[in-house]
Design an enzyme around this catalytic site. Structure first.
Site, PDB file in Angstrom:
ATOM      1  N   GLU A 178       0.813  -1.198   0.000  1.00 35.77           N
ATOM      2  CA  GLU A 178       0.000   0.000   0.000  1.00 35.77           C
ATOM      3  C   GLU A 178       0.860   1.267   0.000  1.00 35.77           C
ATOM      4  O   GLU A 178       0.603   2.215  -0.697  1.00 35.77           O
ATOM      5  CB  GLU A 178      -0.867  -0.045   1.255  1.00 35.77           C
ATOM      6  CG  GLU A 178      -2.268   0.434   1.086  1.00 35.77           C
ATOM      7  CD  GLU A 178      -2.339   1.876   0.779  1.00 35.77           C
ATOM      8  OE1 GLU A 178      -2.062   2.683   1.671  1.00 35.77           O
ATOM      9  OE2 GLU A 178      -2.677   2.216  -0.331  1.00 35.77           O
ATOM     10  N   ASP A 179       1.890   1.291   0.822  1.00 34.24           N
ATOM     11  CA  ASP A 179       2.656   2.524   0.939  1.00 34.24           C
ATOM     12  C   ASP A 179       4.135   2.200   1.061  1.00 34.24           C
ATOM     13  O   ASP A 179       4.513   1.132   1.539  1.00 34.24           O
ATOM     14  CB  ASP A 179       2.186   3.318   2.164  1.00 34.24           C
ATOM     15  CG  ASP A 179       2.586   4.782   2.077  1.00 34.24           C
ATOM     16  OD1 ASP A 179       3.037   5.210   0.995  1.00 34.24           O
ATOM     17  OD2 ASP A 179       2.462   5.487   3.081  1.00 34.24           O
ATOM     18  N   HIS A 209      -1.581   0.433   6.751  1.00 36.33           N
ATOM     19  CA  HIS A 209      -2.070   1.242   5.626  1.00 36.33           C
ATOM     20  C   HIS A 209      -0.949   2.235   5.296  1.00 36.33           C
ATOM     21  O   HIS A 209       0.158   1.801   5.014  1.00 36.33           O
ATOM     22  CB  HIS A 209      -3.375   1.894   6.095  1.00 36.33           C
ATOM     23  CG  HIS A 209      -4.267   2.394   5.014  1.00 36.33           C
ATOM     24  ND1 HIS A 209      -5.539   2.829   5.265  1.00 36.33           N
ATOM     25  CD2 HIS A 209      -4.076   2.555   3.696  1.00 36.33           C
ATOM     26  CE1 HIS A 209      -6.100   3.220   4.134  1.00 36.33           C
ATOM     27  NE2 HIS A 209      -5.228   3.069   3.169  1.00 36.33           N
ATOM     28  N   ILE A 258       2.200   4.818   5.711  1.00 37.45           N
ATOM     29  CA  ILE A 258       3.327   4.879   6.649  1.00 37.45           C
ATOM     30  C   ILE A 258       4.111   6.168   6.444  1.00 37.45           C
ATOM     31  O   ILE A 258       3.985   6.823   5.401  1.00 37.45           O
ATOM     32  CB  ILE A 258       4.286   3.667   6.480  1.00 37.45           C
ATOM     33  CG1 ILE A 258       4.864   3.627   5.063  1.00 37.45           C
ATOM     34  CG2 ILE A 258       3.571   2.371   6.816  1.00 37.45           C
ATOM     35  CD1 ILE A 258       5.881   2.502   4.868  1.00 37.45           C
ATOM     36  N   ASP A 316      -3.536   7.964   5.787  1.00 35.69           N
ATOM     37  CA  ASP A 316      -2.095   8.169   5.675  1.00 35.69           C
ATOM     38  C   ASP A 316      -1.659   9.213   6.680  1.00 35.69           C
ATOM     39  O   ASP A 316      -2.477   9.969   7.221  1.00 35.69           O
ATOM     40  CB  ASP A 316      -1.729   8.591   4.246  1.00 35.69           C
ATOM     41  CG  ASP A 316      -0.243   8.424   3.957  1.00 35.69           C
ATOM     42  OD1 ASP A 316       0.461   7.755   4.744  1.00 35.69           O
ATOM     43  OD2 ASP A 316       0.224   8.959   2.941  1.00 35.69           O
ATOM     44  N   ASN A 359      -6.640  11.315   1.205  1.00 34.58           N
ATOM     45  CA  ASN A 359      -5.955  10.018   1.180  1.00 34.58           C
ATOM     46  C   ASN A 359      -4.471  10.232   1.430  1.00 34.58           C
ATOM     47  O   ASN A 359      -4.052  10.397   2.572  1.00 34.58           O
ATOM     48  CB  ASN A 359      -6.274   9.340  -0.154  1.00 34.58           C
ATOM     49  CG  ASN A 359      -5.844   7.883  -0.191  1.00 34.58           C
ATOM     50  OD1 ASN A 359      -4.999   7.458   0.571  1.00 34.58           O
ATOM     51  ND2 ASN A 359      -6.427   7.117  -1.086  1.00 34.58           N
ATOM     52  N   ASP A 393      -3.768   8.726  -5.344  1.00 31.69           N
ATOM     53  CA  ASP A 393      -3.712   7.964  -4.102  1.00 31.69           C
ATOM     54  C   ASP A 393      -2.552   8.453  -3.250  1.00 31.69           C
ATOM     55  O   ASP A 393      -2.610   9.514  -2.656  1.00 31.69           O
ATOM     56  CB  ASP A 393      -3.626   6.467  -4.427  1.00 31.69           C
ATOM     57  CG  ASP A 393      -4.028   5.610  -3.246  1.00 31.69           C
ATOM     58  OD1 ASP A 393      -3.823   6.047  -2.117  1.00 31.69           O
ATOM     59  OD2 ASP A 393      -4.537   4.500  -3.457  1.00 31.69           O
ATOM     60  N   ASN A 394      -1.476   7.685  -3.208  1.00 32.87           N
ATOM     61  CA  ASN A 394      -0.393   8.071  -2.304  1.00 32.87           C
ATOM     62  C   ASN A 394       0.574   9.046  -2.964  1.00 32.87           C
ATOM     63  O   ASN A 394       0.826   8.962  -4.158  1.00 32.87           O
ATOM     64  CB  ASN A 394       0.336   6.821  -1.825  1.00 32.87           C
ATOM     65  CG  ASN A 394      -0.595   5.957  -1.004  1.00 32.87           C
ATOM     66  OD1 ASN A 394      -1.505   6.461  -0.374  1.00 32.87           O
ATOM     67  ND2 ASN A 394      -0.364   4.670  -1.029  1.00 32.87           N
TER      68      ASN A 394
HETATM   69  C1  LIG Z   1      -2.104   4.122  -0.818  1.00 32.11           C
HETATM   70  O1  LIG Z   1      -3.180   3.745  -1.592  1.00 32.11           O
HETATM   71  C2  LIG Z   1      -4.239   3.030  -0.983  1.00 32.11           C
HETATM   72  C3  LIG Z   1      -5.249   2.634  -1.985  1.00 32.11           C
HETATM   73  O2  LIG Z   1      -6.330   3.496  -1.989  1.00 32.11           O
HETATM   74  C4  LIG Z   1      -4.852   3.874   0.059  1.00 32.11           C
HETATM   75  O3  LIG Z   1      -5.899   3.177   0.673  1.00 32.11           O
HETATM   76  C5  LIG Z   1      -3.782   4.306   1.029  1.00 32.11           C
HETATM   77  O4  LIG Z   1      -4.296   5.284   1.843  1.00 32.11           O
HETATM   78  C6  LIG Z   1      -2.556   4.848   0.349  1.00 32.11           C
HETATM   79  N1  LIG Z   1      -1.464   5.010   1.240  1.00 32.11           N
HETATM   80  C7  LIG Z   1      -1.069   6.183   1.563  1.00 32.11           C
HETATM   81  C8  LIG Z   1       0.126   6.232   2.391  1.00 32.11           C
HETATM   82  O5  LIG Z   1      -1.634   7.172   1.176  1.00 32.11           O
HETATM   83 CA   LIG Z   2      -3.687   6.379   0.017  1.00 31.90          CA
HETATM   84 CA   LIG Z   3       3.058   7.789   3.470  1.00 33.54          CA
END
Ligand SMILES: *[C@@H]1O[C@H](CO)[C@@H](O)[C@H](O)[C@H]1NC(C)=O
Ligand SMILES: [Ca+2]
Ligand SMILES: [Ca+2]
Ligand SMILES: *[C@@H]1O[C@H](CO)[C@@H](O)[C@H](O)[C@H]1NC(C)=O
Ligand SMILES: *[C@@H]1O[C@H](CO)[C@@H](O)[C@H](O)[C@H]1NC(C)=O
Ligand SMILES: *[C@@H]1O[C@H](CO)[C@@H](O)[C@H](O)[C@H]1NC(C)=O
Length: 354
Positions: free
Chosen positions: A53-54, A114, A116, A168, A223, A268-269
Site C-alpha cells: 500500500e505505501d 495502511h 506509513i 495516511d 488520502n 492515491d499516495n
Molecule cells: C495508498 O493507496 C491506498 C489505496 O487506496 C490507500 O488506501 C492508502 O491510503 C494509500 N497510502 C497512503 C500512504 O496514502
Molecule cells: Ca492512500
Molecule cells: Ca506515506
C-alpha cells in the site's frame, strides 16, 4: 396520512440516492483506458505478492514497504496472512524485500498496515509511523526502527476520536504527525453511505501529545499526505475529487490552502523526491475496476510525476502506465537514486530504473 408521508419520504430518498449513485459512479470512473507508458528496466520486488500500500524511503536508501492491507469489500490475495512492514536496501542489487521483526507485545495477528511515514530525530533515531486498522478500527502505531536488529520496537498506539479512519500520515516529530481521515465515520456501513452521499466530511488532523485538532477539512476523500522538503507545504491527495491540494503549514501547525491541482485520475499516495521536491503520485485510472475485481479485466496502474507544483504551470508527466497486464492497482511511486518503486493496493510491487 402517515403512510403517504412515509411513501413520499422514501420516494424522495430513492431519487436522491439515484442521483448520488450516478455521481459516485462518475467519480470512481476516473477516466479512459490508460495508454501504456513503459519503463525499459523493471522487475517485481521479491517478497511482495499481496499488495504494498505505501512505501517510504530513508535518505540512506532503506525503503519501508507496508504490505497486506485488508479492507471489507476489497480484493486481497492472501486473506490469512497478517500485514507487515518489509524493508529493502536500494543501494544493493538484490530486489528482495525482507520482513522486519516487530517487538514482542505488539499484536501482529491483527496488524493491518495502511499509510506509513518516517521521522528522523536530531539524534538520528528513526521512527516509523503506521496507520493501522486492527479489526478494521483505526490506530496510529509509532515504532522505533532498530537497524542492526532489522526490527521495529513498538513504542505507542495512538487512538483518538478525531482519528476515526486514518488513511495516511506524515510524521513531523517523534510523536507528532498530520493524518488524513479518509472517512468521517468509523462504522463500515456509514462509510459506504458517506462515499455514496458525497458528504465532503473527510479531513486532516494534527496530532501531538499536547493536543489534537482538525487543521483542514472539506475533502471528498482525503488520502495520501506528504510534506515538501523545506517543510513549508503539506500536500493532500483528494482521491475521488481527482485533486492534489497544496497547503501552507504555519508555525502553529494550522494549514491554509494555497492551490488545488486537478488531475484526470484518482490520486492515491504521494511521495516526494527529497532532492528535487517533485511529487510522485500513485494513481488509479479506473476506480471501478479497482473496487470490483475481475482477474480478466484487472485495474490499471499509473504513476505521475509533478514538477514545480508551486509555479503557475506545473509539469505533470506520466512516468509509468500499464493496463493491468503487468501491474494492477498502483497506489504509490517512490524514488531514490534513479530507482522507482511502485506499490499496489493488493497486487505486487515493481522496481524500475529511471
Ligand atoms: C495508498 O493507496 C491506498 C489505496 O487506496 C490507500 O488506501 C492508502 O491510503 C494509500 N497510502 C497512503 C500512504 O496514502
Ligand atoms: Ca492512500
Ligand atoms: Ca506515506
Ligand atoms: C466510464 O467512462 C467511460 C468513458 O468516459 C464510459 O464509456 C463508460 O460508460 C463509463 N462507465 C460507467 C459505468 O459510468
Ligand atoms: C495559526 O497561525 C495562522 C497564521 O499565522 C493564523 O492565521 C491562525 O489563526 C492560527 N491558528 C490558530 C489555531 O492559532
Ligand atoms: C493490455 O495491453 C497489452 C499490450 O500492452 C495487451 O496485450 C492486453 O490485451 C491488454 N489487456 C487488457 C485487459 O486490456
Amino acid at each position: 396520512m402517515a403512510r403517504l408521508v412515509a411513501v413520499t419520504a422514501l420516494g424522495l430518498a430513492l431519487a436522491l440516492l439515484g442521483e448520488r449513485f450516478v455521481a459516485l459512479r462518475n467519480r470512481l470512473n476516473a477516466s479512459r483506458e490508460v495508454e501504456a507508458v513503459d519503463l525499459p528496466n523493471c522487475h517485481f520486488i521479491k517478497g511482495v505478492e499481496a499488495g504494498s500500500e505505501d512505501i517510504d524511503i530513508l535518505p540512506n536508501g532503506l525503503a519501508f514497504l507496508s504490505v497486506g492491507l485488508k479492507f471489507p469489500g476489497l480484493q486481497y490475495f492472501a486473506p490469512e496472512k497478517p500485514g507487515g512492514i518489509l524493508m529493502m536496501d536500494l543501494n544493493q542489487e538484490s530486489s528482495r524485500a525482507l520482513e522486519l521483526r516487530v517487538s514482542r507485545g505488539f499484536d501482529l495477528a491483527s496488524f493491518n498496515p495502511h499509510g506509513i511515514s518516517t521521522f528522523i530525530d536530531k539524534d538520528d533515531t528513526v521512527y516509523l509511523f503506521v496507520a493501522n486498522h486492527p479489526e478494521f478500527k483505526s490506530t496510529v502505531e509509532i515504532f522505533k526502527f532498530e537497524e542492526e536488529e532489522n526490527s521495529l520496537l513498538h513504542l505507542k498506539t495512538v487512538r483518538h476520536e478525531l482519528l476515526p479512519s486514518v488513511s495516511d500520515i506524515v510524521a513531523v516529530g517523534p510523536e507528532h504527525f498530520y493524518a488524513t481521515n479518509s472517512h468521517y465515520f468509523s462504522d463500515i456501513f456509514l462509510k459506504y453511505l458517506e462515499v455514496y452521499l458525497n458528504l465532503l466530511w473527510t479531513n486532516v488532523i494534527y496530532y501531538s501529545p499536547e493536543g489534537v485538532r482538525v487543521v483542514a477539512e472539506g475533502f471528498d476523500s482525503a488520502n495520501g499526505i506528504n510534506m515538501s522538503p523545506d517543510e513549508k507545504y503539506i500536500y493532500v491527495a483528494d482521491s475521488l475529487a481527482h485533486e492534489i491540494h497544496v497547503m501552507e503549514k504555519h508555525a502553529n501547525w494550522s494549514l491554509t490552502q494555497v492551490k488545488v491541482l486537478h488531475l484526470d485520475t484518482i490520486v492515491d499516495n504521494l511521495s516526494i523526491d527529497p532532492s528535487t521536491g517533485d511529487l510522485w503520485v500513485g494513481c488509479h485510472p479506473n476506480g471501478q475496476k479497482l473496487l470490483i475485481y475481475d482477474p480478466g479485466n484487472p485495474p490499471a496502474s499509473q504513476v505521475l510525476r509533478i514538477q514545480n507544483i508551486l509555479s503557475e504551470t506545473p509539469t505533470v508527466s506520466t512516468v509509468y502506465a500499464n493496463n493491468g497486464s503487468v501491474l494492477q492497482g498502483s497506489t504509490v511511486g517512490s524514488v531514490y537514486g534513479g530507482k522507482l518503486l511502485i506499490g499496489t493496493l493488493y497486487h505486487r510491487a515493481l522496481q524500475c530504473q529511471l
